[in-house]
Structure formats: structure tokens, C-alpha cells
Design a protein around this motif. Structure first.
Motif, PDB file in Angstrom:
ATOM      1  N   VAL A  76       7.236  -1.018  -7.971  1.00  0.00           N
ATOM      2  CA  VAL A  76       8.695  -1.165  -7.959  1.00  0.00           C
ATOM      3  C   VAL A  76       9.348   0.090  -8.538  1.00  0.00           C
ATOM      4  CG1 VAL A  76      10.631  -2.452  -8.940  1.00  0.00           C
ATOM      5  CG2 VAL A  76       8.648  -3.678  -8.038  1.00  0.00           C
ATOM      6  N   LEU A  77       8.756   0.635  -9.597  1.00  0.00           N
ATOM      7  CA  LEU A  77       9.278   1.878 -10.160  1.00  0.00           C
ATOM      8  C   LEU A  77       9.229   3.001  -9.126  1.00  0.00           C
ATOM      9  CD1 LEU A  77      10.278   3.680 -12.436  1.00  0.00           C
ATOM     10  CD2 LEU A  77       7.903   3.936 -13.204  1.00  0.00           C
ATOM     11  N   GLY A  78       8.119   3.116  -8.407  1.00  0.00           N
ATOM     12  CA  GLY A  78       8.007   4.144  -7.378  1.00  0.00           C
ATOM     13  C   GLY A  78       9.075   4.001  -6.303  1.00  0.00           C
ATOM     14  N   ILE A  79       9.350   2.768  -5.923  1.00  0.00           N
ATOM     15  CA  ILE A  79      10.387   2.513  -4.913  1.00  0.00           C
ATOM     16  C   ILE A  79      11.762   2.880  -5.449  1.00  0.00           C
ATOM     17  CG2 ILE A  79      11.563   0.653  -3.666  1.00  0.00           C
ATOM     18  CD1 ILE A  79       8.750  -0.673  -3.420  1.00  0.00           C
ATOM     19  N   LEU A 162      -2.120   5.609  -7.349  1.00  0.00           N
ATOM     20  CA  LEU A 162      -2.017   5.904  -5.921  1.00  0.00           C
ATOM     21  C   LEU A 162      -1.335   4.770  -5.158  1.00  0.00           C
ATOM     22  CD1 LEU A 162      -5.455   7.668  -5.334  1.00  0.00           C
ATOM     23  CD2 LEU A 162      -3.179   8.699  -5.326  1.00  0.00           C
ATOM     24  N   LEU A 163      -1.517   3.539  -5.603  1.00  0.00           N
ATOM     25  CA  LEU A 163      -0.757   2.438  -5.006  1.00  0.00           C
ATOM     26  C   LEU A 163       0.742   2.655  -5.238  1.00  0.00           C
ATOM     27  CD1 LEU A 163      -2.884  -0.715  -5.971  1.00  0.00           C
ATOM     28  CD2 LEU A 163      -2.557   0.235  -3.676  1.00  0.00           C
ATOM     29  N   GLY A 164       1.085   3.136  -6.441  1.00  0.00           N
ATOM     30  CA  GLY A 164       2.480   3.431  -6.724  1.00  0.00           C
ATOM     31  C   GLY A 164       3.033   4.561  -5.882  1.00  0.00           C
ATOM     32  N   GLY A 169       6.440   6.407  -1.363  1.00  0.00           N
ATOM     33  CA  GLY A 169       6.619   6.878   0.009  1.00  0.00           C
ATOM     34  C   GLY A 169       7.333   5.866   0.888  1.00  0.00           C
ATOM     35  N   LEU A 170       7.019   4.599   0.699  1.00  0.00           N
ATOM     36  CA  LEU A 170       7.714   3.554   1.454  1.00  0.00           C
ATOM     37  C   LEU A 170       9.204   3.540   1.121  1.00  0.00           C
ATOM     38  CD1 LEU A 170       5.177   0.578   1.246  1.00  0.00           C
ATOM     39  CD2 LEU A 170       5.821   1.846   3.299  1.00  0.00           C
ATOM     40  N   LEU A 237      -7.754   6.076  -0.454  1.00  0.00           N
ATOM     41  CA  LEU A 237      -6.476   5.945  -1.164  1.00  0.00           C
ATOM     42  C   LEU A 237      -5.663   7.238  -1.083  1.00  0.00           C
ATOM     43  CD1 LEU A 237      -7.145   3.895  -4.412  1.00  0.00           C
ATOM     44  CD2 LEU A 237      -5.410   3.438  -2.687  1.00  0.00           C
ATOM     45  N   LEU A 238      -6.327   8.368  -1.210  1.00  0.00           N
ATOM     46  CA  LEU A 238      -5.634   9.656  -1.107  1.00  0.00           C
ATOM     47  C   LEU A 238      -5.025   9.832   0.282  1.00  0.00           C
ATOM     48  CD1 LEU A 238      -8.146  11.969  -3.024  1.00  0.00           C
ATOM     49  CD2 LEU A 238      -5.828  11.336  -3.756  1.00  0.00           C
ATOM     50  N   LEU A 239      -5.751   9.413   1.316  1.00  0.00           N
ATOM     51  CA  LEU A 239      -5.237   9.525   2.683  1.00  0.00           C
ATOM     52  C   LEU A 239      -4.057   8.583   2.900  1.00  0.00           C
ATOM     53  CD1 LEU A 239      -8.584   9.811   4.696  1.00  0.00           C
ATOM     54  CD2 LEU A 239      -6.916  11.628   4.222  1.00  0.00           C
ATOM     55  N   TRP A 240      -4.132   7.378   2.365  1.00  0.00           N
ATOM     56  CA  TRP A 240      -3.004   6.440   2.462  1.00  0.00           C
ATOM     57  C   TRP A 240      -1.777   7.010   1.767  1.00  0.00           C
ATOM     58  CZ3 TRP A 240      -2.516   2.529   5.660  1.00  0.00           C
ATOM     59  CH2 TRP A 240      -3.633   1.818   6.099  1.00  0.00           C
ATOM     60  N   ALA A 241      -1.983   7.563   0.573  1.00  0.00           N
ATOM     61  CA  ALA A 241      -0.859   8.132  -0.177  1.00  0.00           C
ATOM     62  C   ALA A 241      -0.269   9.331   0.554  1.00  0.00           C
ATOM     63  CB  ALA A 241      -1.316   8.535  -1.579  1.00  0.00           C
ATOM     64  N   ALA A 242      -1.134  10.176   1.116  1.00  0.00           N
ATOM     65  CA  ALA A 242      -0.649  11.338   1.861  1.00  0.00           C
ATOM     66  C   ALA A 242       0.154  10.905   3.087  1.00  0.00           C
ATOM     67  CB  ALA A 242      -1.835  12.213   2.282  1.00  0.00           C
ATOM     68  N   ALA A 243      -0.321   9.880   3.785  1.00  0.00           N
ATOM     69  CA  ALA A 243       0.399   9.376   4.958  1.00  0.00           C
ATOM     70  C   ALA A 243       1.739   8.775   4.560  1.00  0.00           C
ATOM     71  CB  ALA A 243      -0.458   8.341   5.683  1.00  0.00           C
TER      72      ALA A 243
END
Length: 257
Positions: A76-79, A162-164, A169-170, A237-243
Motif C-alpha cells: 500500500v505504501l508503494g502504491i 520486491l513485492l512492494g 509499479g502498479l 521476482l526481479l523480472l516481475w519488478a522490472a516489468a
């Protein structure tokens, strides 16, 4: 005659650092995440008995079980870091000050990553050590020097971070706080669980590399059955975060604010 200070990456980073720590939501979400992880860890340690139903659970997973809840608070903080600026209209000022636009996104991601990784790692270490006070006389007793324990604690913090970043990114891509929270909860947390129930071996293999499942594999001192290896999980996870960051980067270049 006064001169206008030049725009540098350091100044953009400093600006994003100040923006992050001068809003109340940062303190609320950060403290909530830490409190959830620590309180659940203490609860698991204080209520555990040897030979019970959790005796076969990895020690790091058991003590850091609250990280699943803490990760939601940090997501939520990241968003809020990205979509929150669109909600308040402050993004116009940010992009006017940095006309190239992309440095703003990279600075937000860098400041958020450094902050959350540090917070998550310190909280995970404190939680593990505190829980071990209660577990010292049980079959879940462990120390940071045991094989794989410190790596799993660090892996837990890395996975949460990385989930954050994916959530950040979302938020930047959807530009809506409710929309990004819904996308994170639905797409990152719920959809993989549904796909994992499908009776297809290929689907089971693919789900191992989805964000939450990969993060879980990073946070275990012993290999989890049916999970990806730590190296493969980290790469996924790194690829998901990069995308997740590449999509809003493209939007920033092609769309108006």
C-alpha cells in the motif's frame, strides 16, 4: 544575478526522499508493517509447543509468518508513493520540475526500495531473535548462525521489498490508489492461488515463479516442497519488478499526465 541549480539525479533522489518521509501515510504503513510482523512472530513463538502441528514448519517461516500481512501494508505504501501523487495532483509539479519524467519514477523506486529493504531486514531480524526467546527450549530453536537461517531472513526482507516494488509499479501504471490496491490483491495475491488449483502440471510449475510464491521460497531456510530454488525465485521476482516498472515508464513517455 542568481543562477538556477542544475537538475541532477542526486537532487531528484533527495526530493523523493523528502516527499516520502513528510507524509503521514509513510509512517503509518511502515509502523503497521513492523508491528504486524513483530506481534505475529511473538505470538507464534509464545504459543508454540514441541511436537505440535507446526513442528515440521521451517523455523524462519514460522517466526516471520506475519510478513504476509506486513507485505500488504508495504505494498500500500508503494502504491501511495506513485498513485498517491496522481490522486493529489502533485505529480504535475514533480514532472514539471523534471521534464524528462523517467528520473522521477526511477528515484521513487530507488528511495522506496532502499527504505523498505532496510526496514524489512531490521524488523525481520528483531522478530526472529525475539521469537527465539520463546522457542529456545523447543524443537524450533535456532540461531542466525545455523545453516540457511540468515540467508532466509534476508531473503524474506528481499521478497517483501520486491513485492512492494511491484505494487509501486502498479500504482504508477494505473494512476489510481483503489485500482492499484485491487490489482495487487487480485492479481498478485489471489489469482496465483486460483491458478494453482487447476489440475495441470504445467500450471503448477508456472505458479512457482509468481511473485508471492517466489517470495515465499526466498524466506525459507530449508527447501519448500514444490517451490522454486532461491536463485530462480529471486530472478523471477526481479523480472516481475522490472516489468512492473517498465509499463509505467512507457506510459510516462507516451501519455500526458
Amino acid at each position: 544575478m542568481t543562477t538556477t541549480p542544475s537538475l541532477t539525479p542526486a537532487r531528484v533522489l533527495r526530493s523523493e526522499w523528502h516527499k516520502l518521509w513528510t507524509v503521514r501515510s509513510t509512517w503509518i504503513t511502515a509502523l503497521t508493517s513492523a508491528a504486524l510482523l513483530l506481534s505475529v512472530g511473538i505470538l507464534m513463538g509464545a504459543t508454540y509447543t514441541s511436537g505440535g502441528g507446526d513442528s515440521d514448519v521451517d523455523t524462519v517461516v514460522l517466526t516471520l509468518y506475519g510478513s504476509q500481512l506486513g507485505a500488504i501494508a508495504l505494498a500500500v505504501l508503494g502504491i501511495l508513493v506513485t498513485a498517491g501523487e496522481y490522486a493529489t495532483g502533485m505529480v504535475r509539479a514533480s514532472l514539471t520540475a523534471v521534464p524528462r519524467r523517467l528520473p522521477v519514477l526511477w528515484a521513487k523506486a530507488a528511495v522506496y526500495t532502499a527504505t523498505v529493504l532496510t526496514l524489512s531486514l531490521l524488523t525481520a531480524l528483531l522478530t526472529f531473535l525475539t521469537a527465539q526467546v520463546f522457542l529456545s527450549d523447543t524443537d524450533q530453536a535456532a540461531s542466525l548462525t545455523d545453516d540457511g537461517v540468515l540467508a532466509a531472513v534476508a531473503g524474506n526482507a528481499t521478497g517483501v521489498t520486491l513485492l512492494g516494488v511491484i505494487a509501486l509499479g502498479l500504482g504508477a501504471a494505473l494512476r489510481s490508489v483503489p485500482g492499484a490496491i485491487g490489482a495487487f490483491v487480485g492479481g498478485v495475491l489471489i489469482v496465483p492461488e486460483i491458478l494453482g488449483m487447476l489440475p495441470y502440471e504445467a500450471m503448477d510449475t508456472a505458479v512457482r515463479y509468481f511473485p508471492t510464491q517466489a517470495a515465499g521460497a526466498l524466506g525459507s531456510a530449508t527447501p519448500l516442497p514444490g517451490a522454486a530454488s532461491p536463485g530462480a525465485a529471486l530472478l523471477a521476482l526481479l523480472l516481475w519488478a522490472a516489468a512492473a516498472l517498465a509499463v509505467p515508464a512507457l506510459f510516462l513517455k507516451r501519455r500526458d499526465v
